[in-house]
Motif scaffolding. Sequence first.
Motif, PDB file in Angstrom:
ATOM      1  N   ILE A   1      -2.206  -6.289   2.381  1.00 47.56           N
ATOM      2  CA  ILE A   1      -1.151  -5.276   2.430  1.00 47.56           C
ATOM      3  C   ILE A   1      -0.091  -5.640   3.466  1.00 47.56           C
ATOM      4  O   ILE A   1       0.694  -4.799   3.904  1.00 47.56           O
ATOM      5  CB  ILE A   1      -1.709  -3.852   2.686  1.00 47.56           C
ATOM      6  CG1 ILE A   1      -2.390  -3.753   4.052  1.00 47.56           C
ATOM      7  CG2 ILE A   1      -2.638  -3.431   1.571  1.00 47.56           C
ATOM      8  CD1 ILE A   1      -2.710  -2.324   4.474  1.00 47.56           C
ATOM      9  N   GLY A   2      -0.103  -6.914   3.873  1.00 41.52           N
ATOM     10  CA  GLY A   2       0.965  -7.404   4.743  1.00 41.52           C
ATOM     11  C   GLY A   2       0.876  -6.933   6.175  1.00 41.52           C
ATOM     12  O   GLY A   2       1.908  -6.774   6.847  1.00 41.52           O
TER      13      GLY A   2
ATOM     14  N   GLY B   1       7.846  -1.417   6.760  1.00 40.91           N
ATOM     15  CA  GLY B   1       7.567  -2.809   6.461  1.00 40.91           C
ATOM     16  C   GLY B   1       7.312  -3.678   7.667  1.00 40.91           C
ATOM     17  O   GLY B   1       6.785  -4.786   7.532  1.00 40.91           O
TER      18      GLY B   1
ATOM     19  N   SER C   1       3.335  -3.167   8.093  1.00 38.42           N
ATOM     20  CA  SER C   1       2.636  -3.592   6.879  1.00 38.42           C
ATOM     21  C   SER C   1       3.472  -3.142   5.691  1.00 38.42           C
ATOM     22  O   SER C   1       4.485  -2.452   5.849  1.00 38.42           O
ATOM     23  CB  SER C   1       1.233  -2.973   6.786  1.00 38.42           C
ATOM     24  OG  SER C   1       1.303  -1.631   6.353  1.00 38.42           O
ATOM     25  N   TYR C   2       3.037  -3.503   4.485  1.00 38.54           N
ATOM     26  CA  TYR C   2       3.732  -3.056   3.287  1.00 38.54           C
ATOM     27  C   TYR C   2       3.551  -1.566   3.036  1.00 38.54           C
ATOM     28  O   TYR C   2       4.385  -0.946   2.377  1.00 38.54           O
ATOM     29  CB  TYR C   2       3.207  -3.795   2.052  1.00 38.54           C
ATOM     30  CG  TYR C   2       3.339  -5.290   2.079  1.00 38.54           C
ATOM     31  CD1 TYR C   2       4.416  -5.919   2.701  1.00 38.54           C
ATOM     32  CD2 TYR C   2       2.379  -6.086   1.462  1.00 38.54           C
ATOM     33  CE1 TYR C   2       4.531  -7.300   2.722  1.00 38.54           C
ATOM     34  CE2 TYR C   2       2.494  -7.472   1.471  1.00 38.54           C
ATOM     35  CZ  TYR C   2       3.560  -8.071   2.108  1.00 38.54           C
ATOM     36  OH  TYR C   2       3.663  -9.428   2.119  1.00 38.54           O
ATOM     37  N   THR C   3       2.446  -0.995   3.533  1.00 38.42           N
ATOM     38  CA  THR C   3       2.086   0.370   3.135  1.00 38.42           C
ATOM     39  C   THR C   3       2.100   1.394   4.266  1.00 38.42           C
ATOM     40  O   THR C   3       2.022   2.581   3.992  1.00 38.42           O
ATOM     41  CB  THR C   3       0.676   0.389   2.507  1.00 38.42           C
ATOM     42  OG1 THR C   3      -0.290   0.001   3.491  1.00 38.42           O
ATOM     43  CG2 THR C   3       0.588  -0.552   1.321  1.00 38.42           C
TER      44      THR C   3
END
Length: 226
Positions: free
Chosen positions: A41-42, A203, A206-208
């Motif tokens: 999820i980055g 972002g 993380s992406y989420t």
Amino acid sequence: MAGRHTAARFEYDIRKNLTPNDIADMFNDYAEDYEQEYLNIGLRSHIVVGDFMAKVVPVEDRSRVRVLDVGAGTGLLGNELKSLGFTHIDALDPAEKMLEVSRRRDIYQRLICAFMNKNRNDDIDTDYYDYIVASAAFNEGLVPCEAFQEMIRVVKPGGRITFTVPTKFINNSDDLRNRLRPLIDQLAREGVWEVTSVALEDGELSYTHGPGVMFSLKVLVSETIL
């Protein structure tokens, strides 16, 4: 038993009803999968903290300062700091199996299996660390606001407590939502620390996780009672 409290990983209302031991069990049960799950999820909070540490600690000092990684988990943040030249890094985490994963990386000089809360940890001397860092550790069931009391004790006056927290984590936790920012501001007014806060855009962590903030608290005292 595999998968204890699996649903609580991302369901914060469930976490509210878990004991500290339940929380540790939850992380123990997915220690081997934790890193890949979050990198998928980055997750970048460890990079955000590492970048800040690289800005405030000169290269020539990084091999001698003492750093405590709170909620160290599998060692993502510790590994980032190691790549930047920090060599005296200790890990604190309540999940023994997470620490076992981090041990394989040969990052930390010392692994301390414990929660960071208001209780005094007699295994850590007062004014021992130059820096305390944490990424993804201020969350429901992990590091509470009352932990600042112990963090202030173990970091040297002039040292820093640096951590990231997504806004959604603050909103999902009664403790963080009601106490985090007011307590930080109160202790600043009382001369306990000086506050640097950096707003983080969607972002950056993380992406989420959405937007959040990085706090870096320059501690000015040896101990305080919250």
